[in-house]
Scaffold this motif. Structure first.
Motif, mmCIF file in Angstrom:
data_model
loop_
_atom_site.group_PDB
_atom_site.id
_atom_site.type_symbol
_atom_site.label_atom_id
_atom_site.label_comp_id
_atom_site.label_asym_id
_atom_site.label_seq_id
_atom_site.Cartn_x
_atom_site.Cartn_y
_atom_site.Cartn_z
ATOM 1 N N ILE A 1 40.802 4.693 39.960
ATOM 2 C CA ILE A 1 42.143 4.455 40.499
ATOM 3 C C ILE A 1 42.537 5.706 41.288
ATOM 4 O O ILE A 1 42.651 6.789 40.717
ATOM 5 N N SER B 1 45.114 6.875 42.521
ATOM 6 C CA SER B 1 46.370 7.590 42.278
ATOM 7 C C SER B 1 46.372 8.331 40.948
ATOM 8 O O SER B 1 47.365 8.964 40.608
ATOM 9 N N LEU B 2 45.279 8.249 40.214
ATOM 10 C CA LEU B 2 45.233 8.959 38.939
ATOM 11 C C LEU B 2 44.162 10.054 38.983
ATOM 12 O O LEU B 2 43.103 9.880 39.586
ATOM 13 N N THR B 3 44.422 11.155 38.314
ATOM 14 C CA THR B 3 43.434 12.238 38.234
ATOM 15 C C THR B 3 42.297 11.793 37.332
ATOM 16 O O THR B 3 42.367 10.747 36.682
ATOM 17 N N GLU C 1 43.446 11.294 33.906
ATOM 18 C CA GLU C 1 44.315 10.127 33.780
ATOM 19 C C GLU C 1 43.549 8.816 33.921
ATOM 20 O O GLU C 1 43.884 7.820 33.291
ATOM 21 N N ALA D 1 42.274 8.368 30.614
ATOM 22 C CA ALA D 1 43.379 8.051 29.704
ATOM 23 C C ALA D 1 43.836 6.605 29.875
ATOM 24 O O ALA D 1 44.291 5.962 28.926
ATOM 25 N N LEU D 2 43.667 6.084 31.087
ATOM 26 C CA LEU D 2 44.005 4.699 31.378
ATOM 27 C C LEU D 2 43.381 3.769 30.340
ATOM 28 O O LEU D 2 43.989 2.801 29.883
ATOM 29 N N VAL D 3 42.141 4.091 29.986
ATOM 30 C CA VAL D 3 41.411 3.252 29.045
ATOM 31 C C VAL D 3 41.699 3.660 27.603
ATOM 32 O O VAL D 3 41.862 2.807 26.728
ATOM 33 N N GLU E 1 44.276 4.798 26.351
ATOM 34 C CA GLU E 1 45.612 4.382 25.905
ATOM 35 C C GLU E 1 45.635 2.981 25.327
ATOM 36 O O GLU E 1 46.502 2.642 24.539
ATOM 37 N N ASP F 1 41.814 17.739 36.385
ATOM 38 C CA ASP F 1 43.045 17.387 37.090
ATOM 39 C C ASP F 1 42.831 17.090 38.567
ATOM 40 O O ASP F 1 43.755 17.136 39.363
ATOM 41 N N PHE G 1 41.997 14.609 41.686
ATOM 42 C CA PHE G 1 42.120 13.196 42.058
ATOM 43 C C PHE G 1 40.783 12.734 42.631
ATOM 44 O O PHE G 1 39.998 13.561 43.117
ATOM 45 N N ARG H 1 35.113 7.344 31.710
ATOM 46 C CA ARG H 1 36.132 6.326 31.477
ATOM 47 C C ARG H 1 35.565 5.179 30.639
ATOM 48 O O ARG H 1 36.230 4.630 29.772
#
Lengths: 247, 787
Positions: free
Chosen positions: A111, A113-115, A118, A121-123, A125, A147, A149, A165
């Motif tokens: 994605i 827009s996510l570092t 992140e 973390a998307l997964v 979470e 950090d 992108f 991920r």
């Protein structure tokens, strides 16, 4: 329906994670029928690394998609830990993917827009027993680039973020569709090393699709597909480390 | 057909959802313009044709009594083309089955032949027959309200005698497009009607044999109206003339023209706002749509097509999309324009209707819409076409995102990743996000602006009819009566209190500025009929001078302390300068007040009354009505309740219907914006969303990312929209100022609420439509390919 990974298994055999029985898949586009799978039986065992080899149109991606709960077979069944997932509802398939399957794509599909952190973390979470995103990135050698992108990472780095991920949820199965397809060989090997390490350290059943036969050397078993059928399964007596591969 | 044109058609079909949504936006802009302009054109044209066909007079004058032979002298005034003398009287009517007093305006018509001027359009039955004194032709709206048909009967008190009249015909007249009782604010067809009676019958009833008390003139082309009026006033002076007026000041025409003027303002400002909004949205949406075609543009270039050719291809595509909207807009606009005109025609009772929309509105709508589309398209195409083909064919490099200050805060750490995606997406494309929010804001704004009319009108009613008028009814007397009449009213059934008032026709002037209006003489301390400033302050009339509404003061160019020359058009026609002592703000009319004692002094009359304001016990009003019906000196009865009803009805039938159309278009606009934003975002980010689905996100969770962004932008747009609505409302209320009304800027919370709610519903519907597509995302396809 839920899928549990705690089912008892026979003592002396490696446990079967995923089992496909007599899978067929027919795509209908307008009046044309394409038979992508013509009866495939396959078992994937715990902790093993399998390479699926085949030419374009051999049906390997279709098989992977069905195994990963992205697609449903025209006939046949897929069992995960003894539970038939082909009969599942859409929402159950979503849960299956969320909790048990990790995907690595040819084009990373991060994605933007996510570092890096992140994206992982998307997964984590939404997963049941994830590892920390930092830990997963550490594992693929990206501890220093948490950090950044996607636009700030090279192709190989992006793919390793994708692997982090995929494994951060501690999946039972890791499915990789041409993970090195978009990379040069040196970078590709870095990515394969990451896969190898994950497979070794957390014991995730890993299936890698490729048409690069060299990659077969790092697998426990090599499954060859042609024309929608499995034509050959070879077990490697010894897995070659990814770092020894070259193409 | 060339392959590329075929591709064009198929692309349009593939994008049909969006084509339709864009067409809707374009269509709303065009339709509003066509509807408004064509309806106004039709209204003006119809009114003009009506006036011409039925020979509506140019000058009108009332007087006490003049011999018929004076007509020849009037005819001799240079510039006069034709003269029609008449007898006009007010009479109390008694309609079977209707308790309240009804006032009839009696107007004479020749028993033989048709009037020279102010001819009637006979709708039913026939004109009065010679020699029949009891026959009457009724005005159509009045007859309809009471269900009177030829053959029915009603009673009228004519000169003190109760007479039974037979209805023989129903007619319309250009003179009474607006039939307004003397002193009333709005037409009330239930309580005021026009009755045409044979000249001889009226002469006999009012002892006016061989005489007249009303005259109308038509003028030759190029005649000076002011000069003719001056000469006419001189002639009529000794016959009790109360000042001739030009057509422009004739009550019905003045109201009609004021209304048309108002509608014209609405028909100019609203469509301009609307068309601008629509053009802006079309531009925005198309620019994004074309940007998404980037790889295809690269492909065309790789094939060897030049930039101009590629540009032309997309221009065709956009023109086709816009054309769909324009054609829909034309059709809907013409349809609604006709509908609108029909509503007006019915309201104004035009006997016929011209709806022949001119080409201008259609052309302007099309040109503006096409222009906006093309500007949006050409920018986007140029951007895509300047890239080397190989680069254009590749998907755009991942956009560079930045961590913002938000990421570092505790709130940032607390956010989940999907929310973070939403926020980064917005901050990465601030202009696009702002445009989407602005689009929503504008459609909310238009809705607020449209709906605030109801608030303003309610506010006017509250202030004008309830706060300023404490009395329940006002009774007008045929002639000024001695002040003992007040005591007579006090003794009537149901009457609780009485307050007298005197109203005279007056010419106000200051230098070259003139206004013909009325001056109200008020008792020093009013209790019911308050002079009420819109700020809520009650003003008592100081003994010294004039209290003027600000609008009148503005027209005359005077302020407090200035002197205004006042010429009273009654009695001995006294004229003298009077000092302005106070100004106040009103919403309706151009009032002027003076102490009743000062007025009597001016008139050199004994204390007298012409109007009484009554506070009554409404439970016992029937008795009072019955009593009033039998009083020959009563010329008008105005009930506050009825006035409010007619005010509301009038507003509802004209302005509010028009405004209703606007609300509908605003909804279409809002829907178009949200749907397009969500739909384009989906096509831009389908791959990202499919990836999330593969990663195990549920449909709900992926929808959240896409629709959450749209939702957030909508939420940002809502307060902006309320602000914009306030601004637009201010603009339009300011522009709407006429001599008759000042529309106060009042926007109730519920108006904002409704607009916001409608926008939210439109959002939910378009979100649901996009969600359906989101649910059908092809998860497998996006894994392999890069778009």
């Amino acid at each position: 329906m839920t899928f549990s990974s705690k089912a008892q298994d026979p003592v002396d055999r490696p446990r079967v994670t995923l089992r496909a029985e007599a899978l067929t898949k027919i795509y209908r586009t307008g009046e044309v029928e394409v038979q992508a799978l013509r009866g495939v039986d396959l078992e994937l065992f715990e902790r093993e690394l399998v390479v699926l080899l085949g030419a374009s149109g051999s049906g390997k991606s279709t098989l992977l998609n069905i195994l990963g709960g992205l697609d449903v077979p025209s006939s046949g069944r897929v069992f995960f830990d003894g539970t038939d997932i082909t009969a599942s509802e859409e929402s159950a398939l979503t849960r299956f993917r969320r909790d048990h399957v990790g995907f690595v794509f040819q084009f990373y599909n991060l994605i933007p827009s996510l570092t890096a952190r992140e994206n992982v973390a998307l997964v984590t979470e939404i997963a049941a027993h994830p590892m920390a995103p930092d830990e997963a990135l550490e594992m693929v050698g990206l501890g220093e680039r948490l950090d950044h992108f996607p636009a700030q990472l090279s192709g190989g780095e992006q793919q390793r973020v994708a692997i982090a991920r995929a494994i951060a949820k501690r999946p039972n199965i890791l499915l990789c569709d041409e993970p090195t397809g978009a990379l040069d060989s040196a970078t590709g090997i870095l990515v394969l090393e990451a896969l190898e390490q994950v497979n070794r350290e957390i014991g995730t059943t890993t299936a890698v699709i490729t048409h690069n036969t060299v990659i077969g050397d790092m697998a426990d078993r090599v499954v060859r597909l042609a024309d929608g059928r499995i034509v050959q399964i070879t077990a490697n007596p010894r897995r070659r480390p990814a770092c020894e591969l070259a193409w | 057909m060339r392959a590329l044109n075929r591709k064009l058609l198929r692309d349009l079909w593939r994008l049909r959802g969006q084509v339709l949504a864009i067409a809707m936006v374009v269509a709303s802009g065009v339709a509003v313009l066509v509807m408004s302009v064509s309806a106004i054109e039709a209204l003006e044209e119809t009114a003009q044709a009506y006036y011409e066909r039925y020979r509506f007079a140019d000058v009108f004058a009332g007087l006490k009594r003049a011999p018929q032979r004076l007509a020849h002298r009037i005819e001799a005034i240079p510039g006069v083309q034709a003269v029609e003398t008449r007898i006009t009287k007010l009479a109390m009517l008694d309609i079977p089955g209707f308790d309240e007093p009804v006032i009839g305006q009696l107007v004479s018509i020749p028993e033989r032949g048709t009037p020279v001027l102010n001819q009637l359009a006979l709708r039913e039955g026939r004109f009065v027959a010679p020699g029949r004194v009891d026959e009457v032709v009724l005005s159509e709206p009045f007859a309809e309200e009471h269900g009177l048909r030829p053959g029915d009967h009603l009673k009228a008190i004519m000169n003190g005698n109760k007479r039974t009249l037979e209805v023989v015909g129903i007619a319309l007249s250009p003179e009474f497009v607006y039939a307004i009782a003397p002193g009333a604010l709005m037409p009330d067809d239930l309580r005021f009607g026009v009755l045409w009676i044979g000249r001889e019958a009226l002469e006999a009833a009012y002892d006016l044999d061989g005489a007249f008390n009303d005259v109308s003139l038509s003028l030759l082309r190029g005649a000076q109206v002011e000069t003719v009026i001056e000469r006419l006033d001189q002639l009529l002076d000794r016959y009790g003339g109360i000042g001739a007026i030009a057509r422009a000041d004739q009550v019905s025409n003045w109201f009609l023209m004021n209304e048309i003027e108002q509608l014209k303002t609405a028909a100019t400002i609203l469509p301009v706002i609307f068309l601008a909004v629509a053009a802006f949205l079309t531009n925005m949406v198309l620019a994004r749509l074309i940007a998404a075609e980037r790889s295809e543009i690269g492909l065309f270039k790789a094939f060897g097509y030049g930039n101009a050719w590629i540009g032309w291809h997309y221009v065709k595509m956009v023109v086709a999309m816009t054309a769909v909207g324009i054609v829909i807009g034309w059709g809907v606009g013409a349809l609604f324009g006709r509908l609108n005109t029909e509503i007006y025609a019915e309201f104004y009772r035009f006997p016929f209707l011209y709806y022949r929309p001119g080409p201008a509105a259609f052309a302007i709508g099309a040109v503006v819409s096409l222009g906006a589309s093309l500007v949006g398209t050409i920018g986007a195409v140029r951007q895509a076409a300047t890239l080397p083909p190989a680069e254009a064919m590749r998907p755009p490099a991942p956009p560079v995102y930045e961590r913002t200050w938000l990421s570092a805060t505790w709130l940032g750490r607390w956010l989940d990743q999907p929310t973070r995606i939403i926020l980064r997406q917005i901050s990465r494309w601030p202009v696009r996000s702002a445009l989407t929010s602005t689009g929503i804001a504008l459609s909310v704004g238009v809705m607020v602006m449209a709906n605030q009319w109801t608030d303003s009108i309610n506010h006017i009613i509250q202030v004008y009819f309830y706060e300023a008028q404490r009395h329940h009814m006002a009774v007008g007397l045929v002639e000024a009566q001695s002040s003992t009449a007040v005591h007579e009213f006090e003794r009537m059934p149901a009457v609780l209190a009485v307050e007298p008032m005197r109203i005279v026709s007056v010419d106000f002037s200051k230098g070259t500025r003139k206004h013909r209006g009325s001056l109200a003489g008020m008792v020093p301390v009013t209790r019911f009929n308050l002079i009420y400033d819109v700020s809520g302050q009650v003003i008592q009339v100081p003994p010294g001078g004039l209290v003027l509404g600000t609008k009148l003061a503005e027209k005359l160019g005077v302020g407090v302390g200035d002197e205004v020359f006042v010429e009273i058009l009654e009695g001995r026609r006294p004229a003298r300068p009077v000092r302005v002592v106070r100004l106040f703000e009103t919403y309706i009319g151009m009032p002027a007040y003076i102490d009743i004692r000062v007025l009597e002094d001016l008139l050199r009359e004994r204390p007298s009354v012409e109007y009484v304001n009554l506070l009554i016990d409404e439970a016992a009003e029937k008795e009072l009505f019955a009593k009033l019906k039998d009083l020959p000196e009563v010329s008008a009865v105005m009930l506050r309740r009825a006035a409010v009803d007619t005010f509301r009805k009038t507003m509802a039938e004209t302005l509010l219907i028009y405004i209703g159309f606007f609300s509908a278009f605003a909804v279409a606009l809002g829907f178009g914006v949200v749907y397009n934003s969500a739909r384009i975002a989906l096509s831009e980010r389908g791959r990202e969303l499919a990836t999330l689905r593969v990663l195990g996100f549920s449909r709900m969770e992926t929808s959240y990312i896409l629709l959450g962004e749209v939702g957030l932008l909508v939420c940002a747009g809502l307060p902006l929209g309320c602000l914009a609505g306030g601004g637009l409302a201010w603009m339009i209320t300011t522009a709407f100022e006429t001599e008759l009304y000042r529309i106060p800027l009042v926007v109730e919370a519920s108006t904002y609420g409704t607009a916001v709610l409608v926008a939210l519903v439109a959002t939910v519907i378009s979100a649901a439509l996009v969600r359906r597509r989101l649910d059908r995302l092809d998860l497998i396809a996006v894994l392999k390919t890069r778009e």
